[in-house]
Design a protein around this motif. Sequence first.
Motif, PDB file in Angstrom:
ATOM      1  N   GLY A  57       0.819  -1.198   0.000  1.00  0.00           N
ATOM      2  CA  GLY A  57       0.000   0.000   0.000  1.00  0.00           C
ATOM      3  C   GLY A  57       0.854   1.250   0.000  1.00  0.00           C
ATOM      4  O   GLY A  57       2.060   1.198  -0.222  1.00  0.00           O
ATOM      5  N   LEU A  58       0.216   2.367   0.263  1.00  0.00           N
ATOM      6  CA  LEU A  58       0.862   3.675   0.244  1.00  0.00           C
ATOM      7  C   LEU A  58       0.770   4.318   1.617  1.00  0.00           C
ATOM      8  O   LEU A  58      -0.232   4.174   2.311  1.00  0.00           O
ATOM      9  CB  LEU A  58       0.167   4.582  -0.766  1.00  0.00           C
ATOM     10  N   THR A  59       1.805   5.057   1.972  1.00  0.00           N
ATOM     11  CA  THR A  59       1.782   5.834   3.205  1.00  0.00           C
ATOM     12  C   THR A  59       2.054   7.280   2.845  1.00  0.00           C
ATOM     13  O   THR A  59       3.027   7.581   2.168  1.00  0.00           O
ATOM     14  CB  THR A  59       2.833   5.334   4.205  1.00  0.00           C
ATOM     15  N   PHE A  60       1.165   8.163   3.289  1.00  0.00           N
ATOM     16  CA  PHE A  60       1.322   9.590   3.100  1.00  0.00           C
ATOM     17  C   PHE A  60       1.889  10.193   4.372  1.00  0.00           C
ATOM     18  O   PHE A  60       1.413   9.896   5.464  1.00  0.00           O
ATOM     19  CB  PHE A  60      -0.051  10.259   2.865  1.00  0.00           C
ATOM     20  N   ASP A  61       2.899  11.053   4.234  1.00  0.00           N
ATOM     21  CA  ASP A  61       3.346  11.867   5.349  1.00  0.00           C
ATOM     22  C   ASP A  61       2.361  13.017   5.483  1.00  0.00           C
ATOM     23  O   ASP A  61       1.921  13.584   4.489  1.00  0.00           O
ATOM     24  CB  ASP A  61       4.741  12.428   5.092  1.00  0.00           C
ATOM     25  N   ALA A  62       2.005  13.350   6.709  1.00  0.00           N
ATOM     26  CA  ALA A  62       1.021  14.402   6.940  1.00  0.00           C
ATOM     27  C   ALA A  62       1.327  15.103   8.256  1.00  0.00           C
ATOM     28  O   ALA A  62       1.868  14.498   9.176  1.00  0.00           O
ATOM     29  CB  ALA A  62      -0.384  13.799   6.996  1.00  0.00           C
ATOM     30  N   TYR A  63       0.982  16.368   8.349  1.00  0.00           N
ATOM     31  CA  TYR A  63       1.134  17.074   9.620  1.00  0.00           C
ATOM     32  C   TYR A  63       0.004  16.705  10.563  1.00  0.00           C
ATOM     33  O   TYR A  63       0.179  16.704  11.773  1.00  0.00           O
ATOM     34  CB  TYR A  63       1.222  18.578   9.389  1.00  0.00           C
ATOM     35  N   ASP A  64      -1.174  16.385  10.036  1.00  0.00           N
ATOM     36  CA  ASP A  64      -2.312  15.903  10.830  1.00  0.00           C
ATOM     37  C   ASP A  64      -2.890  14.698  10.093  1.00  0.00           C
ATOM     38  O   ASP A  64      -3.652  14.841   9.136  1.00  0.00           O
ATOM     39  CB  ASP A  64      -3.360  16.996  10.987  1.00  0.00           C
ATOM     40  N   ALA A  65      -2.492  13.505  10.521  1.00  0.00           N
ATOM     41  CA  ALA A  65      -2.874  12.267   9.824  1.00  0.00           C
ATOM     42  C   ALA A  65      -4.385  12.089   9.769  1.00  0.00           C
ATOM     43  O   ALA A  65      -4.928  11.679   8.743  1.00  0.00           O
ATOM     44  CB  ALA A  65      -2.208  11.065  10.502  1.00  0.00           C
ATOM     45  N   GLN A  66      -5.082  12.377  10.860  1.00  0.00           N
ATOM     46  CA  GLN A  66      -6.527  12.164  10.908  1.00  0.00           C
ATOM     47  C   GLN A  66      -7.259  13.078   9.926  1.00  0.00           C
ATOM     48  O   GLN A  66      -8.116  12.616   9.164  1.00  0.00           O
ATOM     49  CB  GLN A  66      -7.039  12.390  12.326  1.00  0.00           C
TER      50      GLN A  66
ATOM     51  N   VAL B 197      11.318  -1.538   8.808  1.00  0.00           N
ATOM     52  CA  VAL B 197      12.524  -0.724   8.694  1.00  0.00           C
ATOM     53  C   VAL B 197      12.284   0.273   7.566  1.00  0.00           C
ATOM     54  O   VAL B 197      11.626  -0.042   6.578  1.00  0.00           O
ATOM     55  CB  VAL B 197      13.782  -1.585   8.422  1.00  0.00           C
ATOM     56  N   THR B 198      12.776   1.485   7.758  1.00  0.00           N
ATOM     57  CA  THR B 198      12.680   2.496   6.720  1.00  0.00           C
ATOM     58  C   THR B 198      13.998   2.528   5.959  1.00  0.00           C
ATOM     59  O   THR B 198      15.073   2.525   6.558  1.00  0.00           O
ATOM     60  CB  THR B 198      12.368   3.881   7.323  1.00  0.00           C
ATOM     61  N   LEU B 199      13.875   2.538   4.643  1.00  0.00           N
ATOM     62  CA  LEU B 199      15.033   2.591   3.761  1.00  0.00           C
ATOM     63  C   LEU B 199      14.825   3.724   2.770  1.00  0.00           C
ATOM     64  O   LEU B 199      13.728   4.288   2.692  1.00  0.00           O
ATOM     65  CB  LEU B 199      15.182   1.269   2.993  1.00  0.00           C
ATOM     66  N   THR B 200      15.863   4.027   2.015  1.00  0.00           N
ATOM     67  CA  THR B 200      15.709   4.937   0.884  1.00  0.00           C
ATOM     68  C   THR B 200      16.188   4.230  -0.370  1.00  0.00           C
ATOM     69  O   THR B 200      17.064   3.360  -0.312  1.00  0.00           O
ATOM     70  CB  THR B 200      16.515   6.244   1.041  1.00  0.00           C
ATOM     71  N   ASP B 201      15.617   4.615  -1.494  1.00  0.00           N
ATOM     72  CA  ASP B 201      16.114   4.113  -2.769  1.00  0.00           C
ATOM     73  C   ASP B 201      17.390   4.888  -3.112  1.00  0.00           C
ATOM     74  O   ASP B 201      17.781   5.803  -2.364  1.00  0.00           O
ATOM     75  CB  ASP B 201      15.031   4.216  -3.852  1.00  0.00           C
ATOM     76  N   PRO B 202      18.058   4.561  -4.209  1.00  0.00           N
ATOM     77  CA  PRO B 202      19.301   5.255  -4.540  1.00  0.00           C
ATOM     78  C   PRO B 202      19.156   6.767  -4.721  1.00  0.00           C
ATOM     79  O   PRO B 202      20.119   7.506  -4.561  1.00  0.00           O
ATOM     80  CB  PRO B 202      19.753   4.585  -5.845  1.00  0.00           C
ATOM     81  N   GLU B 203      17.939   7.253  -5.013  1.00  0.00           N
ATOM     82  CA  GLU B 203      17.696   8.682  -5.167  1.00  0.00           C
ATOM     83  C   GLU B 203      17.366   9.368  -3.855  1.00  0.00           C
ATOM     84  O   GLU B 203      17.156  10.569  -3.810  1.00  0.00           O
ATOM     85  CB  GLU B 203      16.543   8.911  -6.157  1.00  0.00           C
ATOM     86  N   GLY B 204      17.260   8.596  -2.755  1.00  0.00           N
ATOM     87  CA  GLY B 204      16.947   9.172  -1.449  1.00  0.00           C
ATOM     88  C   GLY B 204      15.478   9.175  -1.093  1.00  0.00           C
ATOM     89  O   GLY B 204      15.081   9.755  -0.090  1.00  0.00           O
ATOM     90  N   ASN B 205      14.626   8.525  -1.892  1.00  0.00           N
ATOM     91  CA  ASN B 205      13.195   8.445  -1.604  1.00  0.00           C
ATOM     92  C   ASN B 205      12.946   7.349  -0.570  1.00  0.00           C
ATOM     93  O   ASN B 205      13.324   6.196  -0.776  1.00  0.00           O
ATOM     94  CB  ASN B 205      12.403   8.146  -2.878  1.00  0.00           C
ATOM     95  N   ALA B 206      12.306   7.715   0.529  1.00  0.00           N
ATOM     96  CA  ALA B 206      12.070   6.766   1.617  1.00  0.00           C
ATOM     97  C   ALA B 206      10.960   5.778   1.274  1.00  0.00           C
ATOM     98  O   ALA B 206      10.019   6.107   0.556  1.00  0.00           O
ATOM     99  CB  ALA B 206      11.707   7.519   2.894  1.00  0.00           C
ATOM    100  N   PHE B 207      11.086   4.545   1.809  1.00  0.00           N
ATOM    101  CA  PHE B 207      10.021   3.556   1.750  1.00  0.00           C
ATOM    102  C   PHE B 207      10.174   2.639   2.951  1.00  0.00           C
ATOM    103  O   PHE B 207      11.235   2.575   3.570  1.00  0.00           O
ATOM    104  CB  PHE B 207      10.034   2.766   0.431  1.00  0.00           C
ATOM    105  N   ASP B 208       9.076   1.990   3.339  1.00  0.00           N
ATOM    106  CA  ASP B 208       9.096   1.085   4.485  1.00  0.00           C
ATOM    107  C   ASP B 208       9.012  -0.351   4.020  1.00  0.00           C
ATOM    108  O   ASP B 208       8.243  -0.679   3.122  1.00  0.00           O
ATOM    109  CB  ASP B 208       7.916   1.365   5.431  1.00  0.00           C
ATOM    110  N   LEU B 209       9.797  -1.196   4.666  1.00  0.00           N
ATOM    111  CA  LEU B 209       9.739  -2.645   4.471  1.00  0.00           C
ATOM    112  C   LEU B 209       9.149  -3.199   5.758  1.00  0.00           C
ATOM    113  O   LEU B 209       9.699  -2.986   6.837  1.00  0.00           O
ATOM    114  CB  LEU B 209      11.129  -3.210   4.212  1.00  0.00           C
ATOM    115  N   ILE B 210       8.001  -3.875   5.646  1.00  0.00           N
ATOM    116  CA  ILE B 210       7.211  -4.302   6.796  1.00  0.00           C
ATOM    117  C   ILE B 210       7.196  -5.809   6.894  1.00  0.00           C
ATOM    118  O   ILE B 210       7.021  -6.508   5.895  1.00  0.00           O
ATOM    119  CB  ILE B 210       5.762  -3.782   6.664  1.00  0.00           C
ATOM    120  N   ALA B 211       7.369  -6.318   8.117  1.00  0.00           N
ATOM    121  CA  ALA B 211       7.307  -7.770   8.344  1.00  0.00           C
ATOM    122  C   ALA B 211       5.873  -8.253   8.209  1.00  0.00           C
ATOM    123  O   ALA B 211       4.950  -7.653   8.740  1.00  0.00           O
ATOM    124  CB  ALA B 211       7.834  -8.118   9.724  1.00  0.00           C
ATOM    125  N   ALA B 212       5.687  -9.342   7.466  1.00  0.00           N
ATOM    126  CA  ALA B 212       4.350  -9.910   7.265  1.00  0.00           C
ATOM    127  C   ALA B 212       3.891 -10.628   8.517  1.00  0.00           C
ATOM    128  O   ALA B 212       4.649 -11.135   9.275  1.00  0.00           O
ATOM    129  CB  ALA B 212       4.371 -10.877   6.090  1.00  0.00           C
TER     130      ALA B 212
END
Length: 115
Positions: free
Chosen positions: A6-15, A100-115
């Motif tokens: 799925g997708l995760t959006f960064d937000a100042y107010d998540a709700q 764990v949070t990682l970045t791709d080679p361009e510095g874009n963050a993504f999360d790898l989540i345990a199933a």
Amino acid sequence: MATFRGLTFDAYDAQSTALFWAAALGRDVAPGASPAHAELLDDAAQGLPRIVFEQVTEGRPARNALHLDLVTADLLRESERLVRLGARRLGGVSAGSGWVTLTDPEGNAFDLIAA
């Protein structure tokens, strides 16, 4: 091997952000939403992705407005594979952590989540 979850959006107010997107997409916000964390209810039957909203501050080392969530059965092994492909870890991987949070080679963050 990791799969798209799925997708995760960064937000100042998540709700508040989740309420907007729920209304825009005709979906519901999952119970327990707060300014720190909110999710839209999953609708796997319709093939809709998981959408999460996480509160972030300007001080976060890798702030993306949006980042991918990948899920894997073996968090340690898959994170090591992704690092070999060019990813960079922003945090350590331990058996007790759920992601764990990682970045791709361009510095874009993504999360790898345990199933």
